[in-house]
Design a protein around this motif. Sequence first.
Motif, mmCIF file in Angstrom:
data_model
loop_
_atom_site.group_PDB
_atom_site.id
_atom_site.type_symbol
_atom_site.label_atom_id
_atom_site.label_comp_id
_atom_site.label_asym_id
_atom_site.label_seq_id
_atom_site.Cartn_x
_atom_site.Cartn_y
_atom_site.Cartn_z
ATOM 1 N N THR A 3 4.469 3.400 -5.425
ATOM 2 C CA THR A 3 3.514 3.255 -4.374
ATOM 3 C C THR A 3 4.176 2.244 -3.160
ATOM 4 O O THR A 3 4.754 1.046 -3.510
ATOM 5 C CB THR A 3 2.498 2.745 -4.739
ATOM 6 O OG1 THR A 3 1.830 3.754 -5.583
ATOM 7 C CG2 THR A 3 1.266 2.284 -3.811
ATOM 8 N N ARG A 93 -9.253 6.879 -2.475
ATOM 9 C CA ARG A 93 -8.220 6.298 -1.656
ATOM 10 C C ARG A 93 -7.787 4.966 -2.241
ATOM 11 O O ARG A 93 -8.230 3.901 -1.596
ATOM 12 C CB ARG A 93 -8.850 5.983 -0.199
ATOM 13 C CG ARG A 93 -8.917 7.458 0.523
ATOM 14 C CD ARG A 93 -9.563 7.353 1.774
ATOM 15 N NE ARG A 93 -8.479 7.028 2.711
ATOM 16 C CZ ARG A 93 -8.737 6.573 3.978
ATOM 17 N NH1 ARG A 93 -10.005 6.455 4.349
ATOM 18 N NH2 ARG A 93 -7.628 6.312 4.679
ATOM 19 N N PHE A 95 -6.231 1.353 -3.336
ATOM 20 C CA PHE A 95 -5.321 0.578 -2.831
ATOM 21 C C PHE A 95 -5.413 -0.837 -3.375
ATOM 22 O O PHE A 95 -6.504 -1.046 -4.194
ATOM 23 C CB PHE A 95 -5.515 0.340 -1.307
ATOM 24 C CG PHE A 95 -6.827 -0.294 -0.530
ATOM 25 C CD1 PHE A 95 -6.867 -1.742 -0.443
ATOM 26 C CD2 PHE A 95 -7.924 0.515 -0.704
ATOM 27 C CE1 PHE A 95 -8.184 -2.101 -0.423
ATOM 28 C CE2 PHE A 95 -9.085 0.036 -0.138
ATOM 29 C CZ PHE A 95 -9.346 -1.469 0.087
ATOM 30 N N SER A 96 -4.409 -1.826 -3.255
ATOM 31 C CA SER A 96 -4.531 -3.249 -3.680
ATOM 32 C C SER A 96 -4.220 -4.243 -2.727
ATOM 33 O O SER A 96 -3.219 -3.849 -1.996
ATOM 34 C CB SER A 96 -3.684 -3.285 -5.265
ATOM 35 O OG SER A 96 -2.386 -3.311 -4.933
ATOM 36 N N SER A 109 -0.400 0.971 -1.015
ATOM 37 C CA SER A 109 -1.185 2.094 -0.961
ATOM 38 C C SER A 109 -0.492 3.274 -0.791
ATOM 39 O O SER A 109 0.809 3.059 -0.048
ATOM 40 C CB SER A 109 -2.214 1.840 0.179
ATOM 41 O OG SER A 109 -3.136 3.267 0.188
ATOM 42 N N ASP A 110 -0.765 4.377 -1.100
ATOM 43 C CA ASP A 110 -0.052 5.676 -0.975
ATOM 44 C C ASP A 110 -0.595 6.180 0.247
ATOM 45 O O ASP A 110 -0.001 7.222 0.808
ATOM 46 C CB ASP A 110 -0.271 6.700 -1.947
ATOM 47 C CG ASP A 110 0.690 6.121 -3.429
ATOM 48 O OD1 ASP A 110 1.800 5.611 -3.258
ATOM 49 O OD2 ASP A 110 0.290 6.529 -4.344
ATOM 50 N N ASP A 111 -1.586 5.585 0.957
ATOM 51 C CA ASP A 111 -2.419 6.178 2.087
ATOM 52 C C ASP A 111 -1.737 5.448 3.349
ATOM 53 O O ASP A 111 -2.169 4.503 3.566
ATOM 54 C CB ASP A 111 -3.924 5.820 1.814
ATOM 55 C CG ASP A 111 -4.784 6.634 2.985
ATOM 56 O OD1 ASP A 111 -4.334 6.596 4.120
ATOM 57 O OD2 ASP A 111 -5.534 7.194 2.509
ATOM 58 N N LEU A 114 -4.618 3.923 5.976
ATOM 59 C CA LEU A 114 -5.056 2.718 5.223
ATOM 60 C C LEU A 114 -4.088 1.638 5.782
ATOM 61 O O LEU A 114 -4.341 0.562 5.790
ATOM 62 C CB LEU A 114 -5.337 2.722 3.409
ATOM 63 C CG LEU A 114 -6.776 3.386 3.096
ATOM 64 C CD1 LEU A 114 -6.708 3.468 1.728
ATOM 65 C CD2 LEU A 114 -7.797 2.604 3.861
ATOM 66 N N THR A 115 -2.936 1.877 5.356
ATOM 67 C CA THR A 115 -1.766 0.758 5.553
ATOM 68 C C THR A 115 -1.829 0.437 7.069
ATOM 69 O O THR A 115 -1.687 -0.750 7.392
ATOM 70 C CB THR A 115 -0.215 1.253 4.914
ATOM 71 O OG1 THR A 115 -0.505 1.617 3.415
ATOM 72 C CG2 THR A 115 0.383 0.313 5.251
#
Length: 144
Positions: A3, A93, A95-96, A109-111, A114-115
């Motif tokens: 990720t 979705r 994330f951390s 995040s893989d998104d 979102l990033t």
Amino acid sequence: MTTPTFSTFLLPLPEDRWPEVRRVAETFLRAHCAGPLEVMLGWAVMDHPEADEGSFQPRPTTLEALPAVMQDYLDHGFSFGEHDLFLIVEGDRPFSIQYCHEGDLHFASDDADLTESFRAALADIGVDLRAMRSPTPESSGQVS
């Protein structure tokens, strides 16, 4: 696949920037948390009850309870930029967000959308979010 992880710069963030950064992170959580939420202390202060159980133990919480959870950590000596605290969102979705003991904030995040949204929110307060690079064997002293 790993990720993608991003970090804030300058490192460490100045102490007076943490309230703004925290506000942005928590606003982002309220806008984008569509699944279960967990908090997890990492390099924790020793007088918090969770330190007895060992660090890195995820604790389910809710967005509504998050301010009280954060206050509990602060009351037990947690300090932004000195201890690790992870906010982990699961679901469609995931994330951390990690308040890092090295004085920066991490986002994973893989998104890509979102990033970019988190990056833009931080940019609005003058904080840069950059991709973290994994060390290469040459730079880490490892031999391949």
